[in-house]
Write a protein that holds these residues in place. Structure first.
Motif, short mmCIF file in Angstrom:
data_model
loop_
_atom_site.label_atom_id
_atom_site.label_comp_id
_atom_site.label_asym_id
_atom_site.label_seq_id
_atom_site.Cartn_x
_atom_site.Cartn_y
_atom_site.Cartn_z
N GLY A 31 0.81 -1.03 0.01
CA GLY A 31 0.05 -0.15 0.12
C GLY A 31 0.82 1.39 -0.03
N GLN A 32 1.90 1.03 0.00
CA GLN A 32 2.96 2.20 0.15
C GLN A 32 3.27 3.09 -1.17
OE1 GLN A 32 6.48 1.11 2.13
NE2 GLN A 32 5.48 0.25 3.89
N LEU A 33 3.11 2.31 -2.22
CA LEU A 33 3.62 2.86 -3.49
C LEU A 33 2.73 2.63 -4.52
CD1 LEU A 33 7.08 1.00 -3.48
CD2 LEU A 33 6.70 3.48 -2.63
N LEU A 34 2.69 3.61 -5.70
CA LEU A 34 1.75 3.59 -6.84
C LEU A 34 2.62 3.64 -7.98
CD1 LEU A 34 -1.37 3.46 -7.21
CD2 LEU A 34 -1.03 5.93 -7.69
N ALA A 35 2.74 2.74 -9.00
CA ALA A 35 3.40 2.80 -10.17
C ALA A 35 2.19 3.34 -11.45
CB ALA A 35 3.94 1.36 -10.63
N THR A 36 3.02 4.34 -12.22
CA THR A 36 2.03 4.68 -13.26
C THR A 36 2.87 4.71 -14.61
OG1 THR A 36 2.66 7.04 -12.76
CG2 THR A 36 0.72 6.31 -11.70
N THR A 37 2.37 4.75 -15.55
CA THR A 37 2.90 4.52 -16.70
C THR A 37 2.10 5.23 -17.79
OG1 THR A 37 1.97 2.53 -17.54
CG2 THR A 37 3.91 2.19 -16.22
N GLY A 38 2.58 5.57 -19.07
CA GLY A 38 1.72 6.38 -20.04
C GLY A 38 2.46 6.72 -21.28
N GLN A 39 2.03 7.68 -21.88
CA GLN A 39 2.21 8.24 -23.19
C GLN A 39 3.98 8.72 -23.25
OE1 GLN A 39 -0.11 11.50 -24.73
NE2 GLN A 39 0.68 11.23 -27.04
N ASP A 40 4.55 9.16 -21.99
CA ASP A 40 5.84 9.73 -22.01
C ASP A 40 6.78 8.59 -21.93
OD1 ASP A 40 5.56 8.58 -19.44
OD2 ASP A 40 5.24 10.69 -18.57
N GLN A 41 6.42 7.34 -22.09
CA GLN A 41 7.32 6.48 -22.14
C GLN A 41 8.06 5.83 -20.50
OE1 GLN A 41 9.98 6.43 -25.54
NE2 GLN A 41 8.38 7.31 -26.95
N LEU A 42 7.63 6.61 -19.65
CA LEU A 42 8.27 6.24 -18.39
C LEU A 42 7.66 5.56 -17.51
CD1 LEU A 42 9.30 10.30 -17.97
CD2 LEU A 42 10.80 8.36 -18.75
N VAL A 43 8.25 5.09 -16.74
CA VAL A 43 7.55 4.41 -15.41
C VAL A 43 7.98 5.16 -14.17
CG1 VAL A 43 7.93 2.05 -14.09
CG2 VAL A 43 8.21 1.97 -16.53
N GLN A 44 6.98 5.66 -13.44
CA GLN A 44 7.18 6.40 -12.53
C GLN A 44 6.57 5.65 -11.05
OE1 GLN A 44 5.04 9.53 -14.25
NE2 GLN A 44 7.08 10.76 -14.42
N ILE A 45 7.12 5.94 -10.01
CA ILE A 45 6.85 5.42 -8.72
C ILE A 45 6.46 6.47 -7.91
CG2 ILE A 45 7.40 3.79 -6.63
CD1 ILE A 45 9.11 2.09 -8.67
N TRP A 46 5.40 6.32 -6.93
CA TRP A 46 5.02 7.37 -6.01
C TRP A 46 4.66 6.98 -4.67
CZ3 TRP A 46 4.82 11.99 -8.83
CH2 TRP A 46 4.69 12.02 -10.55
N ASP A 47 4.96 8.02 -3.87
CA ASP A 47 4.48 7.59 -2.35
C ASP A 47 3.08 8.05 -2.50
OD1 ASP A 47 3.98 8.43 0.28
OD2 ASP A 47 5.84 8.81 0.76
#
Length: 358
Positions: free
Chosen positions: A291-307
């Motif tokens: 429950g601590q992290l959220l991964a998002t992906t999309g058009q910018d070709q990046l993989v981002q991890i959020w608090d």
């Protein structure tokens, strides 16, 4: 929705930013409703590296689903194929011909013995992931629609929820294939009625659906009536392209066309947090097991991890050379799988990449 659109060096650079010291967690042996807060520090986030780049699909990898034991995962693509991968050996175990058109949704059953797939062919297909045998086909009354974009299992494995391009959310008995419920909910606002994303809460009490009417709609699986509607800014195009429930089923996260991912409290209808910034569309969204992290992906070709508690960006991973459509954490949270490709165009970076995760 339908956002139209190097290999890395041995170790991927990880860009860290400071984050709040406090965030919730769910321990493996306790009730997620009563877990106490855990102190998360930047030091708790190790360097994330790409551990594998998997090739095989020739079209965009729209969907990824892990087996419950975490030893394998399945992917579906615009090439019409379903591939099952060994997550330890990083190789294809078997290939299943999805039979007609793009595969938009793949969902591994909670029991691990069935794989549900949906796509341009307008039916729900159930497969034996161990043998590639097609077990059954569920014929859905789509009201003239031809495409099913998303599928989700109930936590007990007895029912399946789907969303299609007529605006309907339908529930089926997974054994008999009979329709249990139908909600023609996504029929007002936005630019279309298509239901792009669906997610069944981990406690089994709620289904969330999202689509091109810019809304998240919440449904009680035991009730024939529609539930609350969650909408953010409608001044700009804001398709709901992806949905993910928090492990404790208290929050729902949505990946949107405007590039911002939003976390909602469905019990109160409150927008808890906006993550990211306006820009290219987001589609892949996945909540970590703790429950601590959220991964998002999309058009910018990046993989981002959020608090998830503060909305701070903890990691930004590059490597994909095409829009990243799908993201899924392994059940133990040790690996993040992401898949890329160009919308309904063959070639380019149609890879699946595995990342060692916090």
């Amino acid at each position: 929705m339908h956002p139209l659109a190097y290999l890395l060096v041995a170790v991927i650079g990880l860009h860290l930013v400071s984050c709040s010291p406090s965030k919730p967690t769910a321990s493996s042996n306790s009730d997620p409703d009563t877990d106490s807060p855990h102190q998360l520090q930047v030091a708790d986030i190790p360097h994330v590296i790409q551990v594998a780049e998997l090739s095989g699909h020739t079209g965009a990898v729209y969907t990824i689903s892990w087996a419950p034991d975490g030893n394998s995962f399945a992917s579906g693509s615009s090439d019409g194929m379903i591939r099952i991968w060994d997550a330890t050996a990083n190789e294809i175990i078997r290939v299943i011909d999805g039979q007609q058109g793009s595969v938009w949704g793949v969902a591994w059953s909670p029991t691990g013995n069935q794989l549900a797939t949906v796509g341009s062919y307008g039916t729900v297909k159930l497969w034996n992931p161990s043998t590639s045998e097609q077990l059954t086909t569920i014929q859905a009354d789509l009201g003239g629609a031809s495409t099913i974009f998303c599928v989700a299992w109930s936590p007990d494995g007895t029912q399946l929820a789907i969303g299609n391009n007529s605006g309907s959310v339908l529930i089926f008995d997974a054994t008999s294939g009979n329709e249990v419920e139908s909600w023609p909910g996504h029929i007002d606002g936005g630019i279309s009625t298509e239901v792009i994303a669906i997610a069944w809460s981990h406690n089994g009490k709620s289904i969330a659906s999202g689509g091109l009417d810019f809304a998240i709609r919440l449904w009680d699986p035991s009730s024939p009536t529609s539930g609350p509607v969650l909408r953010a800014d409608t001044a700009r195009r804001n398709d709901i392209n992806g949905l993910a429930w928090s492990p404790d089923s208290h929050l729902i996260a949505a990946a949107s066309q405007d590039g911002v991912s939003r976390i909602w409290d469905p019990a109160t209808g409150t927008l808890v947090r906006e993550i990211g910034k306006f820009g290219g569309w987001k589609r892949g969204i996945a909540w970590s097991a703790n429950g601590q992290l959220l991964a998002t992906t999309g058009q910018d070709q990046l993989v981002q991890i959020w608090d998830t508690e503060t909305g701070a960006q903890l990691a930004e991973l590059s490597g994909h050379a095409a829009p990243v459509w799908s993201a899924a954490w392994s059940p133990d949270g040790s690996t993040l799988a992401t898949g890329s490709g160009k919308y309904e165009i063959s070639g380019g970076d149609t890879s699946i990449r595995l990342w060692s995760a916090p």
